[in-house]
Design an enzyme around this catalytic site. Sequence first.
Site, short mmCIF file in Angstrom:
data_model
loop_
_atom_site.label_atom_id
_atom_site.label_comp_id
_atom_site.label_asym_id
_atom_site.label_seq_id
_atom_site.Cartn_x
_atom_site.Cartn_y
_atom_site.Cartn_z
N ASP A 1 60.12 3.03 79.99
CA ASP A 1 60.07 1.24 79.62
C ASP A 1 61.47 0.84 80.35
O ASP A 1 61.43 -0.37 80.81
CB ASP A 1 59.61 1.20 78.39
CG ASP A 1 58.35 1.65 78.02
OD1 ASP A 1 57.68 1.72 79.05
OD2 ASP A 1 57.99 1.62 76.74
N GLU B 1 49.64 -4.90 77.01
CA GLU B 1 50.05 -4.41 75.39
C GLU B 1 50.30 -5.54 74.79
O GLU B 1 49.81 -5.68 73.51
CB GLU B 1 51.03 -3.44 75.36
CG GLU B 1 52.29 -3.88 75.92
CD GLU B 1 53.36 -4.67 74.96
OE1 GLU B 1 53.12 -4.43 73.80
OE2 GLU B 1 54.01 -5.45 75.45
N GLN C 1 68.71 -6.18 75.28
CA GLN C 1 68.04 -5.96 76.43
C GLN C 1 67.68 -7.10 77.35
O GLN C 1 67.28 -7.13 78.33
CB GLN C 1 66.52 -5.27 75.86
CG GLN C 1 65.67 -4.75 76.97
CD GLN C 1 64.23 -4.42 76.28
OE1 GLN C 1 63.66 -5.02 75.86
NE2 GLN C 1 64.07 -2.98 76.06
N HIS D 1 53.02 -0.10 77.49
CA HIS D 1 54.23 -0.69 77.33
C HIS D 1 54.72 -0.86 78.88
O HIS D 1 55.16 -1.63 79.37
CB HIS D 1 55.41 -0.41 76.70
CG HIS D 1 55.37 -0.99 75.21
ND1 HIS D 1 54.77 -0.66 74.19
CD2 HIS D 1 56.01 -2.15 74.87
CE1 HIS D 1 54.87 -1.24 73.05
NE2 HIS D 1 55.76 -2.04 73.51
#
Length: 343
Positions: free
Chosen positions: A288, A13, A103, A310
Site C-alpha cells: 500500500d 474500501e 503519509q 486498500h
Amino acid sequence: MEYIIHIDGSFGEGGGQILRTSLALSLVTGKPFHITNIRAGRGKPGLMRQHLTAVEAAARVGAADVEGNSLGSPELTFRPQAVVAGQYSFAVGTAGSCTLVLQTILPALLTASEPSHIILEGGTHNPMAPPFDFLIGTYLPIVNRMGPRVAAVLERPGFFPAGGGRMTVEIEPAGALSPITLLERGPVQKQSARAMVARLPRTIAERELEVIRETLALDRNALQVEEVSDSKGPGNVILVEVASRYVTETFTGFGERGVPAEQIAQKTAQAVREYLKAEVPVGRYLADQLLVPLALAGGGSFRTLSPTDHTTTNVEVIKRFLDVDVSVDMTDDRTCTISLERR
C-alpha cells in the site's frame, strides 16, 4: 472554467486512505479535487480528528484553499497553490495516527526545493495504521533508496487510546524520485521480535514473546521486552522484524482489552509465516505504502501477496491524478507482481 478532479469516497474500501492519497497527489500535481462520501465505508463516516489534521497539514504545506474542513464533514474541496518546504508542527489532538498524517504530506516534501523539519504529536502506535517502527525499519529505508534522505526520531510513544506521542522527521529532498524494483527478497538474514508494554505488566510482553519464539522458532537472544515509562496511557505492541538481503519487513500486533496476549502474538506470527512461505519481498501493508512514491517516480515494480482492497483502491485514486499505468499480475492465488509505468 476550473478543472477539478471528482472523487467518490465510498468506492473500493471506502476509508480514509482515499482522502489521504488524494491530498498527497493533489499537492504534488497541483490539481484541485472535490471528494464526497468521505469514509462512507466506516462506522463513523466523515472527517475524524486525524483526517482533519491531515487536511490541515496538507493545506499548510500546499498553501491550499479548502472548503468543508470540519469534523464530521462528508465532503471536501482542496485547491493547492504551491508546495512550501520548511518547519512544521502538527498535533492530531487524540491518539489519531501521526504516521498517516506524515503519509499525506511526505510525497510532496520528498521533491520540494528545500529541506523540511516536521514535528508530529498524537498516536505513534495505533491499530489500523503503520506504527513508527514500520516507518523507520521498513518504509523509509526504501524511500531513501529512491533519492531523498528522510530520518525520523521517536521522542515519546503514543498508544491508542490515550495518544500523547511525539515524533520528529527530517526531510532532505531529491530533485526527482528514482524508480526501483523489488522482485526478490533474498535470503533471510535475521529475525527478531520486540514486545512493548506501557503501564501494563511485563508478563504480557513475556507471554507474547514466548508464542512468537515457539511459532517462528526464534532464538531467545532475538527476543526483547521494552517497558515504556513515559507513555501517557497503557499500551502493548508486538513487533516482529524480518531482515532479508533486499528488504526488511515489520509485522505488528496490538494488544486489545479482553483478548489474551497469546492470541495477539499468534495472529502476528501467522502473518510472518504467510509472508515467508510466499517468498515475496513486499508484505501487504508495505505494498500500500509503495504505490504513491513509485507512481511519482514514474515507474517500478514489486512482488507481493495477493492485493488487499486498500491496494486496489489506492491504485484507482492514483490513476485519477497521474498519467500512469498500474498492472496487478497474479502469479498464483497467493502472490502477484505490481508494476507502474508512466504513459
